[in-house]
Design an enzyme around this catalytic site. Structure first.
Site, PDB file in Angstrom:
ATOM      1  N   GLU A   1      -3.887  -7.208   0.131  1.00  0.00           N
ATOM      2  CA  GLU A   1      -2.431  -7.128   0.058  1.00  0.00           C
ATOM      3  C   GLU A   1      -1.799  -8.418   0.575  1.00  0.00           C
ATOM      4  O   GLU A   1      -0.717  -8.787   0.157  1.00  0.00           O
ATOM      5  CB  GLU A   1      -1.909  -5.932   0.867  1.00  0.00           C
ATOM      6  CG  GLU A   1      -0.384  -5.892   0.875  1.00  0.00           C
ATOM      7  CD  GLU A   1       0.213  -4.582   1.316  1.00  0.00           C
ATOM      8  OE1 GLU A   1      -0.417  -3.864   2.085  1.00  0.00           O
ATOM      9  OE2 GLU A   1       1.347  -4.287   0.881  1.00  0.00           O
ATOM     10  N   GLU A   2      -2.498  -9.089   1.473  1.00  0.00           N
ATOM     11  CA  GLU A   2      -1.922 -10.259   2.134  1.00  0.00           C
ATOM     12  C   GLU A   2      -2.043 -11.552   1.331  1.00  0.00           C
ATOM     13  O   GLU A   2      -1.507 -12.571   1.746  1.00  0.00           O
ATOM     14  CB  GLU A   2      -2.577 -10.454   3.512  1.00  0.00           C
ATOM     15  CG  GLU A   2      -2.334  -9.325   4.488  1.00  0.00           C
ATOM     16  CD  GLU A   2      -0.865  -9.196   4.892  1.00  0.00           C
ATOM     17  OE1 GLU A   2      -0.167 -10.213   4.957  1.00  0.00           O
ATOM     18  OE2 GLU A   2      -0.422  -8.057   5.114  1.00  0.00           O
TER      19      GLU A   2
ATOM     20  N   ASP B   1      -0.547  -7.849  10.993  1.00  0.00           N
ATOM     21  CA  ASP B   1      -1.097  -7.668   9.647  1.00  0.00           C
ATOM     22  C   ASP B   1      -1.791  -8.934   9.153  1.00  0.00           C
ATOM     23  O   ASP B   1      -2.832  -8.881   8.495  1.00  0.00           O
ATOM     24  CB  ASP B   1      -0.033  -7.165   8.648  1.00  0.00           C
ATOM     25  CG  ASP B   1       1.308  -7.827   8.820  1.00  0.00           C
ATOM     26  OD1 ASP B   1       1.425  -8.755   9.650  1.00  0.00           O
ATOM     27  OD2 ASP B   1       2.246  -7.433   8.120  1.00  0.00           O
TER      28      ASP B   1
ATOM     29  N   GLU C   1      -4.565   0.551  -2.186  1.00  0.00           N
ATOM     30  CA  GLU C   1      -4.023   1.685  -1.437  1.00  0.00           C
ATOM     31  C   GLU C   1      -4.427   3.008  -2.112  1.00  0.00           C
ATOM     32  O   GLU C   1      -5.030   3.875  -1.484  1.00  0.00           O
ATOM     33  CB  GLU C   1      -2.496   1.570  -1.298  1.00  0.00           C
ATOM     34  CG  GLU C   1      -2.101   0.419  -0.374  1.00  0.00           C
ATOM     35  CD  GLU C   1      -0.602   0.160  -0.262  1.00  0.00           C
ATOM     36  OE1 GLU C   1      -0.179  -0.372   0.777  1.00  0.00           O
ATOM     37  OE2 GLU C   1       0.164   0.446  -1.204  1.00  0.00           O
TER      38      GLU C   1
ATOM     39  N   ASP D   1      -6.343  -3.307   2.012  1.00  0.00           N
ATOM     40  CA  ASP D   1      -5.058  -3.462   2.685  1.00  0.00           C
ATOM     41  C   ASP D   1      -5.413  -3.526   4.163  1.00  0.00           C
ATOM     42  O   ASP D   1      -5.723  -2.502   4.788  1.00  0.00           O
ATOM     43  CB  ASP D   1      -4.130  -2.274   2.378  1.00  0.00           C
ATOM     44  CG  ASP D   1      -2.737  -2.501   2.955  1.00  0.00           C
ATOM     45  OD1 ASP D   1      -2.580  -3.442   3.761  1.00  0.00           O
ATOM     46  OD2 ASP D   1      -1.826  -1.731   2.620  1.00  0.00           O
TER      47      ASP D   1
ATOM     48  N   LEU E   1      -3.883  -4.011   7.020  1.00  0.00           N
ATOM     49  CA  LEU E   1      -3.105  -3.211   7.976  1.00  0.00           C
ATOM     50  C   LEU E   1      -1.918  -2.606   7.236  1.00  0.00           C
ATOM     51  O   LEU E   1      -0.952  -3.290   6.932  1.00  0.00           O
ATOM     52  CB  LEU E   1      -2.638  -4.078   9.149  1.00  0.00           C
ATOM     53  CG  LEU E   1      -2.522  -3.357  10.486  1.00  0.00           C
ATOM     54  CD1 LEU E   1      -3.782  -2.599  10.849  1.00  0.00           C
ATOM     55  CD2 LEU E   1      -2.168  -4.311  11.589  1.00  0.00           C
ATOM     56  N   ASP E   2      -2.057  -1.333   6.926  1.00  0.00           N
ATOM     57  CA  ASP E   2      -1.021  -0.648   6.149  1.00  0.00           C
ATOM     58  C   ASP E   2      -0.093   0.132   7.084  1.00  0.00           C
ATOM     59  O   ASP E   2      -0.522   0.626   8.119  1.00  0.00           O
ATOM     60  CB  ASP E   2      -1.674   0.320   5.159  1.00  0.00           C
ATOM     61  CG  ASP E   2      -0.640   1.009   4.310  1.00  0.00           C
ATOM     62  OD1 ASP E   2      -0.003   0.339   3.498  1.00  0.00           O
ATOM     63  OD2 ASP E   2      -0.435   2.229   4.495  1.00  0.00           O
TER      64      ASP E   2
ATOM     65  N   ASP F   1      -7.023 -18.938  17.827  1.00  0.00           N
ATOM     66  CA  ASP F   1      -5.816 -18.718  17.039  1.00  0.00           C
ATOM     67  C   ASP F   1      -4.639 -18.523  17.987  1.00  0.00           C
ATOM     68  O   ASP F   1      -4.773 -17.879  19.019  1.00  0.00           O
ATOM     69  CB  ASP F   1      -5.929 -17.428  16.205  1.00  0.00           C
ATOM     70  CG  ASP F   1      -7.147 -17.437  15.325  1.00  0.00           C
ATOM     71  OD1 ASP F   1      -7.420 -18.481  14.737  1.00  0.00           O
ATOM     72  OD2 ASP F   1      -7.821 -16.392  15.235  1.00  0.00           O
TER      73      ASP F   1
HETATM   74  P1  AHM Z   1       3.202  -1.527   3.399  1.00  0.00           P
HETATM   75  O1  AHM Z   1       1.999  -1.905   2.584  1.00  0.00           O
HETATM   76  O2  AHM Z   1       4.297  -2.551   3.394  1.00  0.00           O
HETATM   77  O3  AHM Z   1       2.815  -1.109   4.784  1.00  0.00           O
HETATM   78  O4  AHM Z   1       3.843  -0.249   2.650  1.00  0.00           O
HETATM   79  C1  AHM Z   1       3.050   0.885   2.453  1.00  0.00           C
HETATM   80  C2  AHM Z   1       3.616   2.010   3.256  1.00  0.00           C
HETATM   81  C3  AHM Z   1       2.748   3.233   3.284  1.00  0.00           C
HETATM   82  O5  AHM Z   1       1.853   3.240   4.346  1.00  0.00           O
HETATM   83  C4  AHM Z   1       3.767   4.300   3.464  1.00  0.00           C
HETATM   84  O6  AHM Z   1       3.291   5.537   3.044  1.00  0.00           O
HETATM   85  C5  AHM Z   1       4.913   3.801   2.669  1.00  0.00           C
HETATM   86  O7  AHM Z   1       4.804   2.403   2.656  1.00  0.00           O
HETATM   87  C6  AHM Z   1       6.212   4.160   3.292  1.00  0.00           C
HETATM   88  O8  AHM Z   1       7.251   3.655   2.522  1.00  0.00           O
HETATM   89  P2  AHM Z   1       8.768   4.033   2.828  1.00  0.00           P
HETATM   90  O9  AHM Z   1       9.131   3.338   4.078  1.00  0.00           O
HETATM   91  O10 AHM Z   1       9.518   3.551   1.623  1.00  0.00           O
HETATM   92  O11 AHM Z   1       8.809   5.521   2.955  1.00  0.00           O
HETATM   93 MG    MG Z   2       0.102  -1.468   2.410  1.00  0.00          MG
END
Ligand code: AHM
Ligand code: MG
Length: 327
Positions: free
Chosen positions: A99-100, A76, A277, A118, A120-121, A70
């Site tokens: 999520e992706e 993510d 999540e 998810d 990579l959160d 790759d």
């Molecule tokens: P993501 O899935 O785009 O990473 O968003 C989820 C994240 C959570 O990990 C976090 O608690 C929250 O978004 C933070 O949001 P914010 O920046 O609005 O506070």
């Molecule tokens: Mg997330």
């Protein structure tokens, strides 16, 4: 007796722990065990990528490709590829919700399990060397194996989870999971490439003094949220907010605290996603003696209607979540 002593000894390797505890699963055929091992393996690969994240530009500038051929990609997206590959190779999973990806991904029709993940959160923290996480929920399919996936397999409520967990890529990397018999945490030992039990039978303090919320949005919080936050401040609570759900949740689970992502003007149903999540962390919170609601209702009782559904999220120490819900 001997069995449970071994199963909970600090330092036991994850694989052995899963094997020793396999008979606790409702369907102890070994497939769920294998699935958990597949997730652990993929997380080690993702952990390696996360640890060299800062080097990606350097390697990109060198025109390098990784071992799979790759070209370098955003972390993510890469994490999604790693988990999808591991879960499709294993064969235990019939459908993957991520999520992706907009729709669910069909994997192996003979597989018994549905996974919501998810990969990579904490997207805002990926590029700045702050803790991030992976979150997963595992469900058993409702329709017979070998038949096409149906809506009833995909849109299951949180109470139907057979296992759930998260990986925290932090100052050390941890895998925390439950199969409905308590919560156990494992810390990754990079030189041995193995997770070891470090936090057996995790329990969340009943009450705490930490609140985690993005107060930048406070002007659009409902009066109940504002009044709970005022209560926290009047009573000497402390604010801690990383902006990575897994990291905020993990800290609060160990120390006692509450994480809130309420409805805001920007996100009328909150920001976080029910299926990959909130449900997993709700299951873990409850198994550790905590609570998770949308402000009123138990998260795990909410029947999902769409894959990427959002929900207000209140999770953490039982007394704090109850107090926030009644403010
Ligand atoms: P993501 O899935 O785009 O990473 O968003 C989820 C994240 C959570 O990990 C976090 O608690 C929250 O978004 C933070 O949001 P914010 O920046 O609005 O506070
Ligand atoms: Mg997330």
């Amino acid at each position: 007796m001997e069995q449970s002593r071994i199963a909970h000894s600090i330092g036991i390797a994850l694989d052995r722990f899963i094997k020793n505890n396999q008979e606790q699963f409702q369907y102890a055929s070994g497939e769920l065990s294998q699935l958990l091992r597949d997730i652990a393996l993929a997380s080690k690969v993702v952990n390696r990528e996360v640890n060299k994240a800062g080097l990606i530009d350097i390697m990109g500038a060198m025109g390098s490709q990784n071992s799979g051929g790759d070209s370098q990609q955003k972390l993510d997206v890469l994490a999604n590829i790693r988990f999808t590959r591991a879960l499709s190779k294993g064969g235990e999973v019939c459908a993957l919700i991520s999520e992706e990806t907009e729709s669910y991904v069909d994997l192996n029709n003979d597989g018994k399990y549905v996974i919501a993940i998810d990969p990579l959160d904490g997207s805002s923290n990926i590029d700045v060397n702050v803790s991030i996480g992976t979150i997963f929920s595992i469900y058993r399919r409702k329709s017979p194996e070998g038949t096409p996936i149906q809506q009833q397999d995909i849109l299951q409520k949180g109470t139907e989870q057979v296992a759930a967990g998260y990986i925290l890529y932090g100052s050390s990397t941890m895998l925390v999971y439950t199969t409905g018999h308590g919560v156990n945490g494992f810390t990754y030992e990079p030189s041995l490439g193995e997770y070891f039990l470090s936090h057996p039978d995790l329990k969340m303090p009943d009450d705490g003094k930490i609140f985690s919320v993005n107060e930048g949005q406070a002007l659009s919080f409902a009066p109940s949220v504002t009044s709970y936050l005022t209560y926290c401040k009047q009573n000497g609570y402390t604010a801690r907010y990383i902006g990575s759900l897994v990291a905020d949740f993990h800290r609060n689970m160990l120390k006692g605290g509450i994480y809130i992502y309420p409805a805001t003007a920007k996100d009328k149903n909150g920001k976080l996603r029910l299926m990959y999540e909130c449900n997993a962390l709700a299951f873990i919170a409850e198994q550790a003696g905590g609570l998770a609601t949308d402000g009123k209702n138990r998260i795990m009782d909410i029947v999902p209607t769409t894959l990427h559904q959002r929900v207000p999220f209140y999770v953490g120490s039982k007394k704090m979540v109850e107090k926030a819900g009644s403010s």
